[in-house]
Design a protein around this motif. Structure first.
Motif, PDB file in Angstrom:
ATOM      1  N   ARG A 163       0.818  -1.211   0.000  1.00  0.00           N
ATOM      2  CA  ARG A 163       0.000   0.000   0.000  1.00  0.00           C
ATOM      3  C   ARG A 163       0.851   1.260   0.000  1.00  0.00           C
ATOM      4  O   ARG A 163       0.493   2.266  -0.610  1.00  0.00           O
ATOM      5  N   GLU A 181      -0.497   3.855  -2.681  1.00  0.00           N
ATOM      6  CA  GLU A 181      -1.426   4.907  -2.282  1.00  0.00           C
ATOM      7  C   GLU A 181      -0.836   6.318  -2.276  1.00  0.00           C
ATOM      8  O   GLU A 181      -1.497   7.255  -2.736  1.00  0.00           O
ATOM      9  N   ARG A 202     -11.997   7.726   2.177  1.00  0.00           N
ATOM     10  CA  ARG A 202     -11.128   6.978   1.263  1.00  0.00           C
ATOM     11  C   ARG A 202     -11.813   6.818  -0.091  1.00  0.00           C
ATOM     12  O   ARG A 202     -11.167   6.957  -1.141  1.00  0.00           O
ATOM     13  N   LEU A 245     -10.142   8.155  -3.532  1.00  0.00           N
ATOM     14  CA  LEU A 245      -9.842   7.194  -4.596  1.00  0.00           C
ATOM     15  C   LEU A 245     -10.761   7.389  -5.798  1.00  0.00           C
ATOM     16  O   LEU A 245     -10.379   7.087  -6.935  1.00  0.00           O
ATOM     17  N   VAL A 272      -6.363   2.225  -8.925  1.00  0.00           N
ATOM     18  CA  VAL A 272      -7.380   2.130  -7.869  1.00  0.00           C
ATOM     19  C   VAL A 272      -7.770   0.672  -7.637  1.00  0.00           C
ATOM     20  O   VAL A 272      -7.913   0.235  -6.494  1.00  0.00           O
ATOM     21  N   ILE A 311      -5.217  -0.985  -5.531  1.00  0.00           N
ATOM     22  CA  ILE A 311      -5.326  -0.564  -4.128  1.00  0.00           C
ATOM     23  C   ILE A 311      -6.490  -1.261  -3.446  1.00  0.00           C
ATOM     24  O   ILE A 311      -6.376  -1.767  -2.325  1.00  0.00           O
ATOM     25  N   GLN A 312      -7.616  -1.306  -4.123  1.00  0.00           N
ATOM     26  CA  GLN A 312      -8.832  -1.857  -3.518  1.00  0.00           C
ATOM     27  C   GLN A 312      -8.789  -3.368  -3.391  1.00  0.00           C
ATOM     28  O   GLN A 312      -9.626  -3.944  -2.705  1.00  0.00           O
ATOM     29  N   GLU A 372      -8.534  -3.685   0.188  1.00  0.00           N
ATOM     30  CA  GLU A 372      -9.411  -2.858   1.011  1.00  0.00           C
ATOM     31  C   GLU A 372     -10.243  -3.677   1.994  1.00  0.00           C
ATOM     32  O   GLU A 372     -10.289  -3.398   3.189  1.00  0.00           O
ATOM     33  N   SER A 374       1.091  13.275  -0.752  1.00  0.00           N
ATOM     34  CA  SER A 374       1.695  11.945  -0.850  1.00  0.00           C
ATOM     35  C   SER A 374       2.383  11.561   0.449  1.00  0.00           C
ATOM     36  O   SER A 374       2.223  10.442   0.950  1.00  0.00           O
ATOM     37  N   GLN A 432      -0.222  10.813   3.199  1.00  0.00           N
ATOM     38  CA  GLN A 432      -0.881   9.528   2.991  1.00  0.00           C
ATOM     39  C   GLN A 432       0.026   8.384   3.428  1.00  0.00           C
ATOM     40  O   GLN A 432      -0.419   7.430   4.069  1.00  0.00           O
ATOM     41  N   LEU A 491      -0.712   5.601   6.553  1.00  0.00           N
ATOM     42  CA  LEU A 491      -0.625   4.147   6.415  1.00  0.00           C
ATOM     43  C   LEU A 491       0.361   3.554   7.417  1.00  0.00           C
ATOM     44  O   LEU A 491       0.110   2.497   7.997  1.00  0.00           O
TER      45      LEU A 491
END
Length: 217
Positions: free
Chosen positions: A87, A91, A135, A139, A148, A151-152, A155, A195, A198, A202
């Motif tokens: 991630r 992300e 989120r 996204l 995306v 990333i998901q 999720e 960036s 984020q 995380l």
């Protein structure tokens, strides 16, 4: 004269969506057991659509089979570390690209939305749901949908990490403060700062879960 076919209500999908929403919002305790009969009685349906919905949730990674019924999944410390590493590669880049691709006016609206969501929920369990909505908001503005999708992929499988950490007042406060910093970066159109923030969010989520895991023994 032909008659149109009336499509039957898909009870399986309705049960699936009901339980999925409740699981990802953190409604269920980590020790909850999910039984066909329990939810069939609660939702007023037969056990068949519940059985099928529970199997779908397991396929999604939202539930795991137990000796009887299903339970919320568990991730090892190493799994959380490994997924966070992925991630962290995806992300921060996605957020930065979103800032660069979004108009100043739209970024300002997003920042206002983040601040309102945080103000309305930061001191309650509702923050878990709010965090999920934010989120989705961020996204949803990322132009590269393949990014995306990547990333998901993680999720749902790590939703319980958020439930474990954001259910704690101190960790919820840290997350809320980070989201407000992100709102400032978005409003300023600062892709580099967004960036970095984020990535920090995380990292804090990972460290908070590891601390939670240690406390649980």
């Amino acid at each position: 004269m032909s008659k149109s076919i009336v499509r039957a209500v898909d009870l399986r999908q309705q049960v699936y969506e009901n339980l999925r929403s409740r699981i990802t919002s953190g409604e269920f305790d980590k020790d909850t057991r999910f039984y066909e009969r329990t939810f069939a009685d609660e939702l007023g349906v037969s056990r068949t659509p519940v059985r099928e919905a529970l199997a779908m949730l397991e396929q999604d990674g939202l539930l795991s089979q137990a000796a009887r019924g299903y339970r919320l999944p568990r991730m090892s410390r190493q799994q959380v570390i490994d997924v966070t590493e992925i991630r962290l590669l995806l992300e921060p880049h996605a957020v930065a690209s979103m800032v660069r691709d979004t108009s100043p006016g739209e970024l300002k609206k997003m920042a206002a939305k983040i601040r309102k969501e945080v103000a309305d929920s930061r001191d309650s369990g509702a923050y878990i749901s709010s965090h999920g909505r934010l989120r989705e908001l961020i996204l949803g503005k990322v132009r590269n949908r393949a990014l995306v999708d990547a990333i998901q992929q993680y999720e749902d499988s790590i939703h319980f990490v958020r439930v474990s950490t954001l259910g704690q007042a101190d960790w919820r406060r840290m997350s809320a403060e980070g989201m407000l910093e992100l709102a400032d970066a978005l409003e300023a159109g600062d892709a580099e700062a967004a960036s970095e923030i984020q990535g920090r969010l995380l990292t804090k989520a990972r460290d908070s879960f590891l601390e939670f895991s240690d406390a649980e023994g």
